[in-house]
Structures are given as C-alpha cells and as structure tokens.
Motif scaffolding. Structure first.
Motif, mmCIF file in Angstrom:
data_model
loop_
_atom_site.group_PDB
_atom_site.id
_atom_site.type_symbol
_atom_site.label_atom_id
_atom_site.label_comp_id
_atom_site.label_asym_id
_atom_site.label_seq_id
_atom_site.Cartn_x
_atom_site.Cartn_y
_atom_site.Cartn_z
ATOM 1 N N SER A 249 0.881 -1.489 -0.015
ATOM 2 C CA SER A 249 0.184 0.088 0.012
ATOM 3 C C SER A 249 1.059 1.507 -0.208
ATOM 4 O O SER A 249 -0.191 2.818 0.387
ATOM 5 C CB SER A 249 -1.029 0.031 1.173
ATOM 6 O OG SER A 249 -1.586 -0.742 1.332
ATOM 7 N N ASP A 250 2.112 0.812 0.211
ATOM 8 C CA ASP A 250 2.836 1.941 0.370
ATOM 9 C C ASP A 250 4.436 2.384 -0.707
ATOM 10 O O ASP A 250 4.899 1.589 -0.231
ATOM 11 C CB ASP A 250 3.185 2.608 1.949
ATOM 12 C CG ASP A 250 4.515 3.081 2.327
ATOM 13 O OD1 ASP A 250 4.458 4.421 1.011
ATOM 14 O OD2 ASP A 250 4.223 3.942 3.286
ATOM 15 N N HIS A 274 0.461 6.743 -1.169
ATOM 16 C CA HIS A 274 -0.135 5.622 -0.134
ATOM 17 C C HIS A 274 -1.099 6.358 -0.097
ATOM 18 O O HIS A 274 -1.170 8.217 0.042
ATOM 19 C CB HIS A 274 1.156 5.790 1.237
ATOM 20 C CG HIS A 274 0.370 5.501 2.256
ATOM 21 N ND1 HIS A 274 0.287 3.868 2.243
ATOM 22 C CD2 HIS A 274 0.162 5.742 3.751
ATOM 23 C CE1 HIS A 274 -0.497 3.854 3.933
ATOM 24 N NE2 HIS A 274 -0.816 4.825 3.959
ATOM 25 N N PRO A 275 -2.524 5.468 0.177
ATOM 26 C CA PRO A 275 -2.315 5.184 -0.264
ATOM 27 C C PRO A 275 -2.242 4.147 -1.936
ATOM 28 O O PRO A 275 -3.081 5.131 -2.312
ATOM 29 C CB PRO A 275 -3.135 3.675 0.554
ATOM 30 C CG PRO A 275 -4.630 5.194 0.312
ATOM 31 C CD PRO A 275 -3.721 5.988 0.210
#
Length: 343
Positions: A249-250, A274-275
């Motif tokens: 997610s990052d 992010h995200p």
C-alpha cells in the motif's frame, strides 16, 4: 501529434473486489488491459495517434476487448481476428504487508498463435513515428517471439524509432530463455526501459547493491549498467523506474535515465504513493509518459519527470489503463501534489 504503434496482447482482467482474497470472492470486477495496450491508451489520452496491434478471437469477448480500446480513442483497424481465445488474468489486490497475486490463464491465446501473415506490417508502419513493445509479448510463445522480430524489422525498414519495456515475467519464461530471445531483439531498440530486476533477468546486468525493499538505491550502480548497455547495444536512452516497496500500500516512486549522446545520468524527483489504489499498469503508464514526453520534444530530463508523474497518478486509478489528462500530469510534475478538490 505523432503516430505511435504498440503491439502485444490485450487480456481480460478478473480482479477480486475490495481487496478480497481469491478464496473469499463470489464475483470479479472486469477490466481489459496488457502492457502495450496500456501504453497505447496513455498516448491516445495525451492526444497522440496511437494504434494497437494484436490478435483477438472472432467472438463477443474479442469484440469487448477491442471496444475497451476504442472507448479511449486507440486505433484498432490493424487488430487481427483469429485464434482460439482471449487471454485472462486473475488479480488479487494486496494491501499493507500482503502482496498482490496474479494467476494467468492465457495458454493458446490468439496472439500466441498469430503469425506475420495475419498482419500487413508495411501498412501498419507507414507514416509511423514510434513503435513500442515489451518483453511480455515474445515470452507468450515461440511464435509470438518470431512475430515480434518481424514487426521490429518492418519498423526499422520504415525508419521508426523503437522502445522496449523489458518486463520480465517469471510465470511466462525463464531468465535463460528471456536472455536468449531478448538480447537478439535489442539490435532494433533505440530506447530501453526497465527496472533493476528486468535489467538483470532479461539482459544480465545487475545495478550494484540496490535493495528495493529497504529503500537503499545505489544510483551509481544504475549509471554503470546504463553505460554498459549503451556500449553493448547503442541505445539512445536507458531508462529505469525505481520502486521502493515499503508495503503493498506504500511505495516510493522515482526513475532515472542515461543519455548516450550527452553521457548524462539524471534521477527524477521521488513521489510517496500511499495508499495505492491499483499498481497494475504502473510501469506501462511510466513508459507511456516517457514516450509522450520525448514525442512532444521535451528534453530527456523533462520527459522522465512527465513519465514519473504520470505513473504516480496511475497508482490512484483502478484498472490497467491510466486515464489522467495531460494537464493533470503536468500539474503534478510542476510540483502541485496537494490533491485539493478542483471546483
């Protein structure tokens, strides 16, 4: 605007909704996409004359794939109707520390059995300015590898500039097979695009001590392999995306480029994404942005910045295609990452 040809496989994408695992899913979201198709959509979206060359089955599912391209102004008149089926891939989107997963169902797809006899390459490349392909297409089958080289020969015959995104896919072929096929195809390439894994597994170059999971990017290593690649294949430009995966997610996202003529190495600004909404097609949106920048006449540094910004924005969009406007990319590349509501 420039005329660009891309060639490859367009696939039916079936993805689990709401980050579900495969075992949870009772339904799938439908999209269409594929490396070269994604690049064609990006370039058409920026105003260039983009034509996609592929083969699809002569049935309703093939027509749906073609319609998905036409919706975004991609030319489809050179798509062959032949073969047994459209390739499918299943996507389970990861989140946080859980990675995304892809399952392919593409054996005996139309493009894997197509031959040069299914296409009029002289007509396809007449008046074209640029041809883009990826390492995915020759990996699909031996026939597709032969088809790719025939297209490259025709492109060079017509004086067309050629770019490649190396795009190694371990589920399609081994590094040994990739190197045997792709090293031969590099003789036709002017602009080589790929990340650190692609450079190593497809062409045999390793960029120093880079560790993308820790975020330790040894840029001197990239400059060194770019110099070697230019010496070996006479590429005009070598380009690499730089993804630092903190989690699914990052990500940190930047890129670097090396110019054969000026011998300059340049590293772009880095974006923190992010995200992440959907990273599939992120590399293709980067390639499309860089190609657009070069076709627009930007210097190679500005073209790189355009590509990085375009790809950073793609990570916020579901599906394979990058649907941001040229203005949105230029706004982000110019430094406005505020994400404020536009009223």
């Amino acid at each position: 605007m420039a005329k660009v040809i891309t060639m490859g496989e367009i696939m039916l994408r079936l993805s689990t909704p709401d980050f579900e695992k495969f075992i949870q899913a009772d339904e799938f979201d439908i999209n269409y996409g594929g490396g070269e198709a994604n690049v064609a959509v990006s370039l058409a979206n920026y105003g260039h004359d983009a034509e996609f060359v592929t083969a699809v089955p002569n049935n309703e599912i093939g027509e749906c794939a073609v319609a998905a391209l036409r919706k975004y102004n991609v030319g489809t008149k050179h798509i062959a109707k032949c073969g047994e089926r459209l390739g499918i891939y299943f996507l389970e989107s990861g989140s946080s520390m859980r990675p995304s997963k892809v399952v392919y169902d593409r054996a005996h797809s139309s493009i894997s059995t197509a031959t040069a006899a299914d296409f009029d390459f002289d007509a396809i490349f007449e008046g074209a300015d640029w041809f883009h392909f990826t390492g995915i297409t020759p990996a699909v089958s031996d026939a597709a590898a032969v088809l790719t080289e025939e297209a490259l020969k025709a492109a060079k015959k017509h004086g067309v500039k050629v770019s490649v995104d190396l795009n190694f896919r371990k589920k399609l072929w081994s590094s040994e097979k990739a190197q045997k096929v792709m090293k031969n195809l590099m003789q036709y390439v002017d602009v080589c695009i790929g990340n650190e894994e692609d450079a190593e597994l497809v062409l045999g170059y390793k960029p120093g001590k880079t560790d993308v999971t820790s975020g330790d990017l040894e840029l001197a290593g990239y400059k060194s392999i770019f110099e070697q690649m230019v010496a070996d294949y006479n590429f005009e430009y070598c380009v690499s995306s730089l993804r630092v995966s903190h989690s699914a997610s990052d990500n940190g996202w930047s890129a670097c480029i090396y110019s054969r003529d000026t011998k300059e190495f340049y590293h772009s600004k880095e974006y923190s994404i992010h995200p992440i909404v959907d990273r599939v097609g992120g590399g293709d949106s980067f390639a499309g942005g860089v190609i657009c920048g070069m076709l627009d006449g930007k210097d190679f540094k500005a073209a790189l910045e355009f590509g990085v910004a375009a790809s950073a924005l793609k990570h916020t969009i579901p599906g394979d295609f990058n649907l941001v406007s040229r203005k949105e990319v230029e706004t982000l590349a110019g430094g406005d990452a505020s994400g404020r509501v536009q009223r």
